[in-house]
Design a protein around this motif. Structure first.
Motif, PDB file in Angstrom:
ATOM      1  N   PHE A   1       0.829  -1.205   0.000  1.00 51.84           N
ATOM      2  CA  PHE A   1       0.000   0.000   0.000  1.00 51.84           C
ATOM      3  C   PHE A   1       0.869   1.262   0.000  1.00 51.84           C
ATOM      4  CE2 PHE A   1      -3.968  -2.069   2.135  1.00 51.84           C
ATOM      5  CZ  PHE A   1      -4.258  -2.725   0.952  1.00 51.84           C
TER       6      PHE A   1
ATOM      7  N   GLY B   1      -9.260  -7.852   6.210  1.00 48.61           N
ATOM      8  CA  GLY B   1      -9.811  -6.524   5.956  1.00 48.61           C
ATOM      9  C   GLY B   1      -8.964  -5.709   4.998  1.00 48.61           C
ATOM     10  N   MET B   2      -7.666  -5.812   5.140  1.00 54.36           N
ATOM     11  CA  MET B   2      -6.766  -5.010   4.305  1.00 54.36           C
ATOM     12  C   MET B   2      -6.892  -5.361   2.830  1.00 54.36           C
ATOM     13  SD  MET B   2      -3.314  -4.983   6.620  1.00 54.36           S
ATOM     14  CE  MET B   2      -2.375  -3.805   5.653  1.00 54.36           C
TER      15      MET B   2
ATOM     16  N   GLN C   1      -9.318  -6.246   1.209  1.00 56.27           N
ATOM     17  CA  GLN C   1     -10.553  -5.716   0.627  1.00 56.27           C
ATOM     18  C   GLN C   1     -10.416  -4.240   0.242  1.00 56.27           C
ATOM     19  OE1 GLN C   1     -14.165  -6.939   2.807  1.00 56.27           O
ATOM     20  NE2 GLN C   1     -12.799  -8.309   3.932  1.00 56.27           N
ATOM     21  N   SER C   2      -9.274  -3.629   0.549  1.00 57.41           N
ATOM     22  CA  SER C   2      -9.039  -2.212   0.272  1.00 57.41           C
ATOM     23  C   SER C   2      -8.224  -1.972  -0.998  1.00 57.41           C
ATOM     24  CB  SER C   2      -8.305  -1.575   1.455  1.00 57.41           C
ATOM     25  OG  SER C   2      -9.052  -1.708   2.626  1.00 57.41           O
TER      26      SER C   2
ATOM     27  N   ASP D   1      -9.012  -1.583  -4.061  1.00 54.23           N
ATOM     28  CA  ASP D   1      -9.534  -0.552  -4.958  1.00 54.23           C
ATOM     29  C   ASP D   1      -9.261   0.860  -4.447  1.00 54.23           C
ATOM     30  OD1 ASP D   1     -11.332  -1.005  -2.873  1.00 54.23           O
ATOM     31  OD2 ASP D   1     -13.087  -0.467  -4.083  1.00 54.23           O
ATOM     32  N   LEU D   2      -9.108   1.038  -3.149  1.00 54.26           N
ATOM     33  CA  LEU D   2      -8.780   2.361  -2.600  1.00 54.26           C
ATOM     34  C   LEU D   2      -7.399   2.830  -3.047  1.00 54.26           C
ATOM     35  CD1 LEU D   2     -10.086   1.965   1.064  1.00 54.26           C
ATOM     36  CD2 LEU D   2     -11.191   3.150  -0.851  1.00 54.26           C
ATOM     37  N   TYR D   3      -6.535   1.880  -3.358  1.00 49.35           N
ATOM     38  CA  TYR D   3      -5.172   2.186  -3.804  1.00 49.35           C
ATOM     39  C   TYR D   3      -5.011   1.993  -5.317  1.00 49.35           C
ATOM     40  CZ  TYR D   3      -3.905   2.263   1.114  1.00 49.35           C
ATOM     41  OH  TYR D   3      -3.830   2.568   2.439  1.00 49.35           O
TER      42      TYR D   3
END
Length: 101
Positions: free
Chosen positions: A23, A53-54, A56-57, A59-61
């Motif tokens: 990330f 959880g991480m 699943q993120s 797309d945020l990056y």
């Protein structure tokens, strides 16, 4: 640069550090591809783990879906299945750097 981050460990801490590094690299406009293999399915599939959880993120990056290469009898949670794509072969020469955790 283009990074392949291969996560093989079943350790939540090691997986967490690998994803956090990815990330961070993505935040500096590097291309990052996560690749889960071996025992990493144990923490990837655990809803209580930070990795669950991480991942699943992505797309945020603006990161592509993660790749996974596990034994055929290993099934991933439906939530994780939405962000992880099964793959059979990875060509490491397509990347500038390969980091293995």
């Amino acid at each position: 640069m283009k990074f392949l981050i291969q996560i093989r460990s079943d350790s939540e801490l090691i997986g967490y550090e690998a994803i956090a590094l990815g990330f961070t690299l993505a935040s500096f406009d590097h291309q990052v591809q996560f690749y889960f293999t071996d025992g990493s399915h144990l923490v990837l599939n655990d809803p209580q783990s930070r990795i669950y959880g991480m991942i699943q993120s992505l797309d945020l990056y603006d990161l592509p879906k993660a790749w996974a290469d596990f034994a055929p009898d290993i099934r991933l949670d439906d939530v994780i299945g939405d962000v992880v794509v099964p793959t059979d072969a990875v060509c490491s020469t397509d990347f500038d750097s390969v980091l293995v955790f």
